[in-house]
Scaffold this motif. Structure first.
Motif, PDB file in Angstrom:
ATOM      1  N   THR A 708      -1.889   9.749   1.595  1.00 44.27           N
ATOM      2  CA  THR A 708      -0.737   8.729   1.470  1.00 44.27           C
ATOM      3  C   THR A 708      -0.110   8.346   2.610  1.00 44.27           C
ATOM      4  O   THR A 708      -0.536   8.935   3.886  1.00 44.27           O
ATOM      5  CB  THR A 708       0.328   8.937   0.336  1.00 44.27           C
ATOM      6  OG1 THR A 708       1.191   9.908   0.871  1.00 44.27           O
ATOM      7  CG2 THR A 708      -0.245   9.666  -1.073  1.00 44.27           C
ATOM      8  N   LYS A 709       0.812   7.518   2.581  1.00 47.35           N
ATOM      9  CA  LYS A 709       1.685   6.933   3.858  1.00 47.35           C
ATOM     10  C   LYS A 709       2.488   7.949   4.501  1.00 47.35           C
ATOM     11  O   LYS A 709       2.964   7.914   5.664  1.00 47.35           O
ATOM     12  CB  LYS A 709       2.443   5.742   3.770  1.00 47.35           C
ATOM     13  CG  LYS A 709       1.603   4.632   3.007  1.00 47.35           C
ATOM     14  CD  LYS A 709       2.447   3.411   2.735  1.00 47.35           C
ATOM     15  CE  LYS A 709       1.607   2.248   2.478  1.00 47.35           C
ATOM     16  NZ  LYS A 709       2.177   1.107   2.062  1.00 47.35           N
ATOM     17  N   LEU A 710       2.892   9.063   3.634  1.00 48.32           N
ATOM     18  CA  LEU A 710       3.520  10.328   4.129  1.00 48.32           C
ATOM     19  C   LEU A 710       2.880  11.486   4.898  1.00 48.32           C
ATOM     20  O   LEU A 710       3.386  12.461   5.275  1.00 48.32           O
ATOM     21  CB  LEU A 710       4.442  10.536   2.977  1.00 48.32           C
ATOM     22  CG  LEU A 710       5.357   9.873   2.409  1.00 48.32           C
ATOM     23  CD1 LEU A 710       6.180  10.422   1.201  1.00 48.32           C
ATOM     24  CD2 LEU A 710       6.643   9.478   3.224  1.00 48.32           C
ATOM     25  N   LYS A 711       1.494  11.007   5.320  1.00 48.26           N
ATOM     26  CA  LYS A 711       0.976  12.247   5.841  1.00 48.26           C
ATOM     27  C   LYS A 711       1.350  12.619   7.126  1.00 48.26           C
ATOM     28  O   LYS A 711       1.734  11.813   7.813  1.00 48.26           O
ATOM     29  CB  LYS A 711      -0.589  11.731   6.192  1.00 48.26           C
ATOM     30  CG  LYS A 711      -1.546  12.795   6.835  1.00 48.26           C
ATOM     31  CD  LYS A 711      -2.726  12.285   7.236  1.00 48.26           C
ATOM     32  CE  LYS A 711      -3.860  13.172   7.780  1.00 48.26           C
ATOM     33  NZ  LYS A 711      -5.099  12.742   8.069  1.00 48.26           N
ATOM     34  N   GLY A 712       1.572  14.014   7.608  1.00 46.17           N
ATOM     35  CA  GLY A 712       2.300  14.586   8.564  1.00 46.17           C
ATOM     36  C   GLY A 712       3.553  14.887   8.289  1.00 46.17           C
ATOM     37  O   GLY A 712       4.234  15.593   9.041  1.00 46.17           O
ATOM     38  N   VAL A 713       4.351  14.561   7.043  1.00 41.78           N
ATOM     39  CA  VAL A 713       5.642  14.699   6.913  1.00 41.78           C
ATOM     40  C   VAL A 713       5.878  16.142   6.222  1.00 41.78           C
ATOM     41  O   VAL A 713       4.971  16.565   5.314  1.00 41.78           O
ATOM     42  CB  VAL A 713       6.230  13.502   5.801  1.00 41.78           C
ATOM     43  CG1 VAL A 713       7.701  14.123   5.515  1.00 41.78           C
ATOM     44  CG2 VAL A 713       6.542  12.447   6.472  1.00 41.78           C
TER      45      VAL A 713
END
Length: 801
Positions: A708-713
């Motif tokens: 998703t758009k939160l990858k790496g969080v």
């Protein structure tokens, strides 16, 4: 600020030069192999091992699944792709001189499965600790262990060993005199200097070690005397430093936070030749404090070399140097033996010039030789030099109105320590019965040097409640050393152990050690007139056998039930008030346990129940020979009677959801005197020993978004609980005090929150610790009363190359 900025700038320049060196070396490579690894569903496979079969040369794919190997041997080679829990793949390829060759891999596992096994490997507690020496599978070991990986150390941004040990059940944070080191209690027993190791060799715990750069911290709970000889019954702790690698890489980071905390860290590794690899790690740390006038500076460097002396022999040379300067801090002290509630957390009562300077140098060489698939030899030789220079006021013990007459203590000590060990491990069969054998020996030699100073102890008087009541001195009196005392000690041990597999379900572990220790007569050098004399205590030699027996039943491969007994022979250092060496203590331990792996290793649950009996516990003597003068010499001790420690530990760790791992644990301990003389001055049977909490608990959870758009969080939370305990001193029979000498301490809980983000090679991680701003204390007896840190902020910016 200049004193902070200049060392940081110098270290950063050094790191940049190292990076340039790495780049120039990389550009000189002739043959290059590169490629990409993807999962079965076409996603990038990061952090997968890629290596050349039959050579100790490899790398790890980055988060995009790409890898690169430089200086690859020319000709036909086999590339191996592997990771714990994944199906290994191999491909043959021909490498041409001076050319770039590409080789891609597609895993049989999906991206979800890859995330699961990577997180599992990062947190799994059921791995083989090096301190076991024999390489026994944890499911076959009738003893509890705890391992904190570098991933956890990094995620929690651990700065001290106490930050790491909070993740191990059954271990409680204690206190030390003047906060010059960290002390821990495991299963009720204090972990003295004999219980700490670095890369398998004894390590002096008199300083606060560097932990942010460690590969992992291993804890072998309970008695380890069969393997290591003179250790207490609580646990031993092994600090494992990072090893060289045969591919170029590294990381630079800068950590900073509340109270002007700065810490740059550099780590670079790579090959020097086909058979020789290096690693260099360095850091500088500057910390001010929530405590007024308290600060610390730490310098640390850790070089290492790995040499492949053929296909079957590795030679690893490691060294590190630590320089640690800090302000001795006795906290807020006590008023008439009670903890004051009106003194602020930041109040400081030591002199402005007080100092504690420690330097520690370690060097070791490890040879690992593989005779064949069944037999291996491990040989370790090490040297350690520890030096401490200390000058401070002592023991904040004020009367009921706050008046305190300050006294001074000056000390200069050193320890030269040599050790060697050899361990032969092998697997054999006698009919249908399998044996996993360990045969070993170890020897230690150390010289303890201390100085006596001509010093008037009385300094001045101040008031803890009213700083204006008296004029406090600020000068530093001159103190000249007059005597130097050298105390040599030698140790020797032989041991043998056999894990007998009667069947796949029933196993027996049996071992026996013979230990010998000799403390020679001390030499006392008069530095004023140049004369030398012998100490009054005679030479003392002790020897004993330490057996161990354990039974393991595995009804299924993912479950193990065990029971064990071990005997610990503890040689007590120091002398009594009559200047005579103390007798050794014998420790018996009984342990029952249950180990479980669920959901194909995604979840582990361990339970242990134990009883430890010390026939005669040695502690620092309260008074000198006259029975009135308070003893401040940690080398003067007394045997206080039999103690018994009952308790249990429960651990639960897992990664049942991709990208998430958690660790939690709870322990209960009941440590008390069970047999004393009953005479006047002896301790009271049944009374709980001071500094030991009955209950401790911990929990930690981290989640990294992989889609998703939160990858790496990354988000995380940690908590730590230490229950009620007593400070002060245990009560004695016929004591003249009208009140109890115990100081009840309430329990407390702290909560930490973490958040971070990783983009390719750059990552940022932040932590807010003790978010509720909890106030409590760690107390050493009743005079070193140190408040726990308040709410603080910490962040780390790092770049991997």
């Amino acid at each position: 600020m200049k004193s902070i900025k200049i060392p940081c700038l110098v270290l950063l320049l050094i790191l940049l030069n190292l990076f340039n060196l790495e780049t120039s070396l990389a550009q000189s490579n002739q043959s290059i192999l590169k490629g990409k690894i993807v999962t079965a569903d076409g996603k990038a496979a990061g952090y997968v091992n890629v290596g050349i079969r039959d050579l100790n040369k490899g790398t790890v794919s980055d988060e995009n699944g790409t890898y690169i190997l430089r200086n690859v041997p020319v000709g036909q080679i086999v590339i191996k792709v592997s990771f714990i829990g994944l199906q290994t793949q191999e491909k043959a390829i021909k490498i041409l001189d001076g050319q770039i060759t590409e080789l891609n891999f597609e895993l049989t596992e999906s991206s979800q499965r890859l995330s699961e096994v990577i997180i599992t490997a990062a947190r799994n507690n059921q791995q083989v600790p090096a301190i076991g020496k024999a390489g026994i599978n944890p499911m076959d070991l009738p003893q509890s262990t705890g391992i904190v990986s570098s991933q956890v150390i990094s995620d929690q941004q651990a700065s001290r060993l106490s930050d790491v040990m909070k993740n191990v059940s059954g271990v409680a944070m204690g206190s030390s005199r003047g906060s010059t080191s960290e002390n821990f209690f495991a299963r009720g027993y204090s972990l003295g200097s004999n219980n700490y190791f670095k890369n398998g060799s004894r390590y002096n715990s008199g300083s606060i070690p560097e932990v942010s750069t460690l590969e992992q911290v291993e804890v072998l709970k309970g008695s380890a005397a069969m393997l290591y000889g003179n250790v207490s019954g609580g646990a031993i702790v092994n600090l494992v430093t990072k090893r060289p690698k045969f591919e170029y890489g590294g990381e630079v980071s800068l950590r900073g936070g509340s109270f002007n905390s700065y810490k740059p860290i550099g780590d670079i590794y790579g090959p020097i030749s086909k058979n020789l690899a290096f690693r260099m790690i360095g850091t500088f740390e500057n910390n001010e404090s929530y405590r007024n006038n308290v600060k610390s500076d730490k310098y640390y460097i850790n070089p290492s070399l790995l040499y492949k002396a053929g296909k079957k022999t590795d030679i690893l040379v490691q060294g590190d140097y630590l320089k640690y300067e800090l302000t001795p801090d006795f906290g807020i002290g006590s008023l008439a033996g009670k903890i004051p509630t009106t003194i602020s957390r930041s109040s400081y009562f030591n002199t402005p010039w007080a100092y504690n300077k420690a330097e520690q140098t370690n060097a070791s060489a490890t040879i690992d030789h593989k005779f064949n698939d069944s037999w291996k030899l491990n040989v370790i030789g090490s040297y350690q030099l520890f030096e401490r220079d200390y000058y401070s006021t002592e023991r904040i013990q004020a009367d009921a109105v706050g008046d305190w007459s300050r006294s001074l203590t000056r000390s200069n000590t050193a320890e030269d320590y040599y050790s060697a060990q050899a361990n032969l491990t092998g697997k054999i069969k006698t009919g249908k019965i399998s044996h996993q054998v360990l045969i070993g020996t170890d020897a230690d030699s150390y010289m303890n040097t201390s100085h006596t100073f001509n010093l008037t102890a009385a300094y001045d008087k101040i008031n803890l409640l009213d700083p204006n009541k008296y004029n406090a001195r600020v000068d530093m009196p001159f103190a000249k050393d007059s005597l130097r005392t050298e105390a040599p000690t030698y140790r020797l041990g032989y041991y043998a152990q056999d894990l007998v597999s009667l069947s796949d379900k029933f196993k027996v572990l049996a071992g026996l050690r013979w230990s010998y220790q000799k403390a020679l007569v001390t030499d006392i050098y008069n530095l004023v007139n140049g004369t030398t004399k012998k100490g009054t205590a005679s030479a003392k030699a002790d020897q004993a056998f330490s057996p161990k027996l354990g039974l393991v039943y595995q009804p299924i491969t993912s479950m193990a039930v065990f029971a064990s007994y071990s005997n610990n022979f503890t040689v007590n250092s120091g002398i009594d008030v009559f200047d005579q060496a103390l007798r050794p203590s014998l420790v018996d331990q009984f342990e029952l346990g249950l180990k479980n792996d669920f959901l194909n290793g995604k979840l582990t649950a361990n339970f242990a129940l134990y009883k430890i009996i010390n026939n005669n516990l040695a502690q620092q003597a309260q008074y000198l020979l006259d029975g009135v003068t308070v003893n401040t010499n940690t080398n003067i001790k007394e045997l206080t009677g039999q103690t018994t420690s009952d308790g249990f530990e429960l651990d639960l760790t897992g990664s049942v959801v991709p990208g998430l791992y958690f660790m939690t644990g709870y322990s209960f301990n009941y440590m008390r005197y069970t047999k004393t003389s009953g005479l006047k001055g002896s301790y009271i049977e049944g009374e709980h020993l001071v500094s030991n909490p009955a209950h401790t608990a911990h929990g930690s959870l981290f989640y990294t978004f992989n889609s998703t758009k939160l990858k790496g969080v990354k988000l995380g939370a940690s908590t730590y609980y230490i229950g009620e305990r007593n400070a002060g001193w245990n009560n004695t029979v016929g004591q003249t005090q009208s009140e109890t000498r115990l100081i009840p301490m309430s329990g407390f809980t702290t909560f930490d929150l973490s958040a971070g983000y990783t983009l390719k090679r750059i990552s940022l991680l932040a932590k807010l610790s003790n978010i509720t701003n909890e106030l409590n204390y760690y107390v050493h007896e009743n005079y070193s009363v140190n408040p726990i840190p308040p709410r603080q902020f910490l962040t780390t910016l790092s770049y991997k190359f």
